[in-house]
Design a protein around this motif. Structure first.
Motif, PDB file in Angstrom:
ATOM      1  N   GLN A  33      -3.651   3.247   0.176  1.00  0.00           N
ATOM      2  CA  GLN A  33      -4.257   2.657  -1.024  1.00  0.00           C
ATOM      3  C   GLN A  33      -3.353   1.556  -1.562  1.00  0.00           C
ATOM      4  OE1 GLN A  33      -7.315   3.699  -2.289  1.00  0.00           O
ATOM      5  NE2 GLN A  33      -7.360   4.929  -0.419  1.00  0.00           N
ATOM      6  N   GLU A  34      -3.961   0.488  -2.085  1.00  0.00           N
ATOM      7  CA  GLU A  34      -3.174  -0.586  -2.683  1.00  0.00           C
ATOM      8  C   GLU A  34      -2.457  -0.071  -3.924  1.00  0.00           C
ATOM      9  OE1 GLU A  34      -5.685  -3.916  -3.512  1.00  0.00           O
ATOM     10  OE2 GLU A  34      -5.875  -4.445  -1.404  1.00  0.00           O
ATOM     11  N   THR A  53       0.843  -1.190   0.000  1.00  0.00           N
ATOM     12  CA  THR A  53       0.000   0.000   0.000  1.00  0.00           C
ATOM     13  C   THR A  53       0.880   1.242   0.000  1.00  0.00           C
ATOM     14  OG1 THR A  53      -0.147   0.117   2.414  1.00  0.00           O
ATOM     15  CG2 THR A  53      -1.880  -1.122   1.255  1.00  0.00           C
TER      16      THR A  53
END
Length: 82
Positions: free
Chosen positions: A50-51, A46
């Motif tokens: 967020q990935e 991440t």
């Protein structure tokens, strides 16, 4: 690495026998920093919560070699495939 939360290859971990890791940095293919730490040496794919996208990322590790006592650097790549 496959960060799909199945418990298999979900994180990239900087831990080696006979070495004391001091820094871990992860970069995308354009040189953007996706992870950087001098205390926590695990990356869960991440960036800012967020990935990251599937792809190849470069790692850069600074560590103390416990045999020689010298500070050394190792780099390589890790592939993220979800």
């Amino acid at each position: 690495m496959s960060p799909n939360y199945d418990g298999i290859n979900d994180i990239f971990e900087g831990s080696w026998s006979n070495a004391e890791i001091q820094e871990l940095h992860i970069y995308d293919r354009w040189g953007g920093v996706k992870y950087s730490s001098n205390s926590n040496f695990t990356w869960d794919a991440t960036y800012k919560g967020q990935e990251v996208d599937n792809g190849v990322y470069v790692y850069y590790v600074v560590y103390k070699n416990n045999f020689t006592g010298s500070k050394e650097v190792k780099s390589g790549s890790v592939t993220v495939a979800k």
